[in-house]
Design an enzyme around this catalytic site. Structure first.
Site: not given
Ligand code: PMP
Length: 429
Positions: A143, A238, A266
């Site tokens: 994701y 990511d 995060k």
């Molecule tokens: N990339 C990863 C690996 C994530 O775990 C997340 C959120 N869980 C996101 C992108 C998206 O981040 P956000 O919810 O702050 O938009």
């Protein structure tokens, strides 16, 4: 009599789709009413009915220093007193960019945004603008936020709802995303043999945390690095979840593989909305105002949010921080595994730094297919047994768990005692 949680959820559903502002919070994957949280301190949260929980969600990863850490709160209050937002350059955002550069050496330039989704969305646009190509490779079960071209076979919330894709993503856009199996270096080689010259980027969670926790083979990440170098494609790690969570320098430091671009979120906001992308100067200089790839944000680099991130990173970079929080996380996963074994439950758990996975399966999964083989109904039962005992895990079999530096050995022991009782209940059938 309705509980306060139930009454609030009823009100919420009358005003907000499904009662939540992010789908996985609705407990669709596990059933029941989500607790409405009113307060957090250290390792604990309290719900609207006054029940306390030991929290292993940590706002889905940001709260590595625990809830309402004094230094973070003081930094936020001091920044707020100076004004909430200016939409003009401020020194704090420079400090955060400098600190990120220092702690993650592949970041030559950094752009701050307000969420992980913005970071990955921008990284893709930048990779496409830099290479002049359209195709993006992502992996099944990873994701990367909810931008259109990334909501294809995505894990996490979408997976919890039983559909890894989203309606509303035009097929023309989805067709620019090539989805390959995670951890399969051969499939990656074949894709580059076929379409290498059209591939703008590979985007990958260098440790997957959105299909439960899946640790890659080093060979998989090294192959991705090599293929991108050979074909002029951009390698994007990511690290929104893994950054400052699995090690101080993120997964790239653990594996010794250097991406071209990195996305963060995060922990770098310490509970406030901050995301970032950064990497090679030559690529980052293609971003506006230096280059032709447009990206902007009214609240980007928010001084208050950035203050929370700076204070959190100062805590995280202290000597011994990762050793201690990783040791507690290891104690948790070893204890959970032993408790399950003692009750004859097929289960295992593992951690990377302060992040962990729990699997109702005999060995940790290495792919999306293996994640799907876990016993989901056993997870659901375990989840509710633990929640009733005051242990707050993510309400989905596809999420990783998070330990903070506020979790004490006594918290972990209390969790293991609850797990022993929960596994005993599962064993009784
Ligand atoms: N990339 C990863 C690996 C994530 O775990 C997340 C959120 N869980 C996101 C992108 C998206 O981040 P956000 O919810 O702050 O938009």
């Amino acid at each position: 009599m309705k509980s306060r949680n139930e009454a609030l959820f009823e009100r919420a559903r009358a005003a907000i789709p499904g009662g939540v502002n992010s789908p996985v919070r609705a407990y669709r994957g596990v059933g029941g009413t989500p607790p409405f949280l009113v307060r957090g301190a250290g390792s604990r949260v309290w719900d609207a009915d006054g029940k306390a929980y030991i929290d292993y969600v940590g706002s889905w990863g940001p709260l590595i220093a625990g809830h309402a850490h004094r230094a973070v709160l003081e930094a936020v209050q001091a920044a707020a007193r100076d004004g909430l937002s200016f939409g003009a350059p401020t020194e704090r955002e420079v400090q955060l960019a400098e600190l990120l550069k220092e702690l993650v050496p592949t970041l030559e330039l950094v752009r701050l945004v307000s969420s992980g989704t913005e970071a990955t969305m921008t990284a893709l646009r930048l990779a496409r603008g830099y290479t002049g190509r359209s195709l993006v490779v992502k992996f099944e079960g990873c994701y990367h936020g909810h931008a259109d071209s990334l909501l294809v076979k995505a894990g996490s919330g979408a997976l919890t709802l039983g559909s890894p894709d989203s309606a509303g993503v035009p097929s023309e856009i989805a067709s620019c995303t090539l989805v390959l199996p995670y951890n399969d270096a051969d499939a990656l080689k074949r894709a580059f043999e076929r379409s290498g010259k059209a591939i703008a980027a590979i985007i990958v969670e260098p440790i997957a945390g959105n299909m439960n926790l899946v640790v890659p083979d080093r060979d998989f990440l090294e192959t991705a690095r090599r293929l991108c170098s050979e074909h002029g494609s951009v390698l994007i790690f990511d690290e929104v979840m893994t950054g400052f969570r699995v090690a101080l320098g993120g997964a790239q430091a653990r594996f010794g593989v250097r991406p071209d671009l990195t996305t963060l979120g995060k922990v770098i906001g310490g509970g406030m909305p901050v995301g970032a992308l950064g990497g090679r100067r030559e690529i980052m200089e293609r971003l506006a105002p230096l280059g032709p790839v447009y990206q902007a944000g009214t609240l980007s680099g928010s001084p208050v949010a950035v203050a929370a991130g700076l204070a959190t990173l100062e805590i995280v970079r202290a000597p011994g921080f990762f050793e201690r929080v990783s040791a507690e996380t290891l104690h948790l996963v070893q204890g959970l595994t032993a408790a399950a074994r003692a009750r004859g439950i097929v289960f295992c758990a593992q951690n990377v730094g302060a992040m962990f996975g729990m699997y109702f399966r005999s060995a940790p999964p290495a792919s999306y297919g293996e994640v799907m083989q876990c016993d989901k109904s056993a997870f659901t039962r375990f989840f509710h047994e633990m929640l009733a005992r005051g242990i707050y895990f993510a309400p989905s079999a596809y999420e990783a768990g998070f330990v903070s530096s506020a979790h004490t050995r006594a918290d972990i022991e209390e969790t293991l005692a609850a797990a022993d009782a929960a596994f005993a209940a599962l064993a009784r059938g």
